[in-house]
Design a protein around this motif. Structure first.
Motif, PDB file in Angstrom:
ATOM      1  N   GLU A  16      -3.541   3.166  -0.490  1.00  0.00           N
ATOM      2  CA  GLU A  16      -3.848   3.433  -1.898  1.00  0.00           C
ATOM      3  C   GLU A  16      -2.697   4.177  -2.579  1.00  0.00           C
ATOM      4  O   GLU A  16      -2.315   3.872  -3.720  1.00  0.00           O
ATOM      5  CB  GLU A  16      -5.135   4.247  -1.998  1.00  0.00           C
ATOM      6  N   GLU A  17      -2.145   5.150  -1.868  1.00  0.00           N
ATOM      7  CA  GLU A  17      -1.018   5.896  -2.420  1.00  0.00           C
ATOM      8  C   GLU A  17       0.187   4.980  -2.603  1.00  0.00           C
ATOM      9  O   GLU A  17       0.905   5.055  -3.615  1.00  0.00           O
ATOM     10  CB  GLU A  17      -0.672   7.056  -1.485  1.00  0.00           C
ATOM     11  N   LEU A  18       0.401   4.092  -1.639  1.00  0.00           N
ATOM     12  CA  LEU A  18       1.534   3.167  -1.696  1.00  0.00           C
ATOM     13  C   LEU A  18       1.385   2.194  -2.870  1.00  0.00           C
ATOM     14  O   LEU A  18       2.352   1.954  -3.611  1.00  0.00           O
ATOM     15  CB  LEU A  18       1.617   2.401  -0.375  1.00  0.00           C
ATOM     16  N   ALA A  19       0.181   1.673  -3.047  1.00  0.00           N
ATOM     17  CA  ALA A  19      -0.044   0.737  -4.148  1.00  0.00           C
ATOM     18  C   ALA A  19       0.187   1.410  -5.498  1.00  0.00           C
ATOM     19  O   ALA A  19       0.833   0.834  -6.394  1.00  0.00           O
ATOM     20  CB  ALA A  19      -1.470   0.180  -4.075  1.00  0.00           C
ATOM     21  N   GLY A  20      -0.322   2.621  -5.660  1.00  0.00           N
ATOM     22  CA  GLY A  20      -0.120   3.333  -6.919  1.00  0.00           C
ATOM     23  C   GLY A  20       1.345   3.607  -7.202  1.00  0.00           C
ATOM     24  O   GLY A  20       1.816   3.489  -8.348  1.00  0.00           O
ATOM     25  N   THR A  21       2.089   3.959  -6.150  1.00  0.00           N
ATOM     26  CA  THR A  21       3.516   4.247  -6.308  1.00  0.00           C
ATOM     27  C   THR A  21       4.303   2.998  -6.700  1.00  0.00           C
ATOM     28  O   THR A  21       5.171   3.034  -7.585  1.00  0.00           O
ATOM     29  CB  THR A  21       4.076   4.829  -4.995  1.00  0.00           C
ATOM     30  N   ALA A  57      10.577   2.281  -4.106  1.00  0.00           N
ATOM     31  CA  ALA A  57       9.475   3.243  -4.197  1.00  0.00           C
ATOM     32  C   ALA A  57       8.611   3.202  -2.932  1.00  0.00           C
ATOM     33  O   ALA A  57       8.230   4.246  -2.386  1.00  0.00           O
ATOM     34  CB  ALA A  57       8.623   2.955  -5.429  1.00  0.00           C
ATOM     35  N   GLY A  58       8.311   1.982  -2.463  1.00  0.00           N
ATOM     36  CA  GLY A  58       7.470   1.855  -1.276  1.00  0.00           C
ATOM     37  C   GLY A  58       8.139   2.390  -0.021  1.00  0.00           C
ATOM     38  O   GLY A  58       7.529   3.122   0.766  1.00  0.00           O
ATOM     39  N   ILE A  59       9.397   2.030   0.177  1.00  0.00           N
ATOM     40  CA  ILE A  59      10.109   2.477   1.382  1.00  0.00           C
ATOM     41  C   ILE A  59      10.336   3.983   1.351  1.00  0.00           C
ATOM     42  O   ILE A  59      10.205   4.662   2.378  1.00  0.00           O
ATOM     43  CB  ILE A  59      11.441   1.705   1.538  1.00  0.00           C
ATOM     44  N   HIS A  60      10.637   4.528   0.198  1.00  0.00           N
ATOM     45  CA  HIS A  60      10.818   5.980   0.092  1.00  0.00           C
ATOM     46  C   HIS A  60       9.515   6.719   0.402  1.00  0.00           C
ATOM     47  O   HIS A  60       9.527   7.754   1.072  1.00  0.00           O
ATOM     48  CB  HIS A  60      11.336   6.367  -1.292  1.00  0.00           C
ATOM     49  N   LEU A  61       8.396   6.200  -0.082  1.00  0.00           N
ATOM     50  CA  LEU A  61       7.127   6.866   0.183  1.00  0.00           C
ATOM     51  C   LEU A  61       6.853   6.942   1.690  1.00  0.00           C
ATOM     52  O   LEU A  61       6.391   7.975   2.196  1.00  0.00           O
ATOM     53  CB  LEU A  61       5.977   6.125  -0.503  1.00  0.00           C
ATOM     54  N   LEU A  62       7.147   5.857   2.391  1.00  0.00           N
ATOM     55  CA  LEU A  62       6.846   5.806   3.821  1.00  0.00           C
ATOM     56  C   LEU A  62       7.869   6.529   4.681  1.00  0.00           C
ATOM     57  O   LEU A  62       7.559   6.924   5.805  1.00  0.00           O
ATOM     58  CB  LEU A  62       6.750   4.347   4.277  1.00  0.00           C
TER      59      LEU A  62
END
Length: 313
Positions: free
Chosen positions: A177-182, A204-209
């Motif tokens: 959910e956090e990844l989708a929002g980001t 954005a996705g790779i940075h979040l993870l």
């Protein structure tokens, strides 16, 4: 790996090995005391006959015991404690030293409802699971260890979860959910050209993870630990593939109400390939910097997206 003895339930009982938080104390009505009342706490029969019935608001002189209601045999509370307890309505209960203020099932404490406190405890358990799995590995996730990390009594674990896989599934869902929002937020603010959109979303996705490596370990490694979790991870991949497909249809203004299955195929291929590539990169199987990983991934997304757009528009 099975949970430790302190983190299991036998015969329907609740394990109690974890550290209890302040809110885990028993209610006032459940507590018994081993100390018997002191001689000064009881008046002689002649004194009682002399004084006669005492109104509820009266108390004996010199801090003596109130006589409007008989004390329980094991009650050793002070007179002020007993007065305070009598003033509380029967529906009130204490938790962690504070009094609740509303009816059963919807009680509030310190302005926080029972449902909100339950959600806070669940979030604390998921935070603890992220820390344990992300730093020690999935094999270290036990009921007792999880509750100790969260600072909660084990009964609160069973309030929200019934198995280790349930904890992992909930944690994977929260990260997704956090990844989708980001990703969606990055798409909305990126310049309106193909590469800029793709680069913003992928970055954005790779940075979040990877800014918090614990999230990548949970989502990409622990998510493959059991057949059930693998199935859930595959579902998550499908959700993100649908996001990619929808964004592509919107960006390239594809108006066909039933667009070709090729769109769904390519979106699934891109997201699934990114998951596998990122997993390999996390295991140091790809000699790339993070920026290089993002750039190469962007190239692939743009290449397949532009090619498909030329065919369909």
């Amino acid at each position: 790996m099975t949970a430790s003895r302190s983190g299991s339930v036998r015969g329907g009982g609740r394990a109690t090995g974890g550290p209890a938080s302040r809110s885990d104390s028993t209610g006032v009505g459940d507590r018994t005391t081993s100390k018997s009342a002191s001689p000064s706490d009881s008046a002689s029969s002649s004194d009682r006959r002399a004084s006669g019935p005492t109104p509820p608001s009266d108390s004996t002189a010199g801090g003596g015991r109130r006589t409007s209601r008989p004390d329980s045999p094991g009650d050793s509370a002070s007179s002020s404690d007993r007065r305070a307890s009598r003033q509380a309505s029967p529906s009130d209960s204490t938790e962690g030293g504070g009094r609740t203020t509303s009816g059963p099932g919807k009680r509030t404490y310190g302005g926080v409802s029972a449902d909100e406190r339950r959600a806070q405890r669940r979030a604390a358990l998921l935070d603890a699971a992220l820390e344990i799995i992300g730093t020690q590995g999935i094999t270290k996730l036990t009921v007792s260890g999880l509750c100790a990390q969260a600072g909660l009594n084990e009964r609160y674990y069973y309030e929200s979860f019934d198995s280790r896989d349930a904890v992992l599934a909930a944690l994977i869902d929260r990260i997704a959910e956090e990844l989708a929002g980001t990703i969606i937020g990055a798409l909305q603010t990126a310049p309106s050209d193909t590469r800029a959109k793709a680069h913003a979303a992928i970055s954005a996705g790779i940075h979040l993870l990877t800014d918090d490596p614990r999230k990548a370990r949970v989502a990409l490694v622990a998510g493959m630990a059991t057949p059930e979790l693998r199935a859930r991870t595959n579902q998550t991949v499908r959700v993100f593939a649908r996001i990619v497909a929808a964004e592509g249809i919107d960006f390239y203004r594809i108006t066909d109400p039933n667009p070709e299955p090729t769109i769904d195929f390519r979106a699934t291929y891109l997201v699934g390939g990114l998951v596998q590539t990122l997993t390999a990169w996390l295991h140091d199987d790809l000699p790339l910097t993070r920026d290089e990983l993002i750039d190469h991934t962007t190239d692939v997304f743009v290449l397949l997206g532009e090619d498909l757009a030329r065919r369909l528009t």
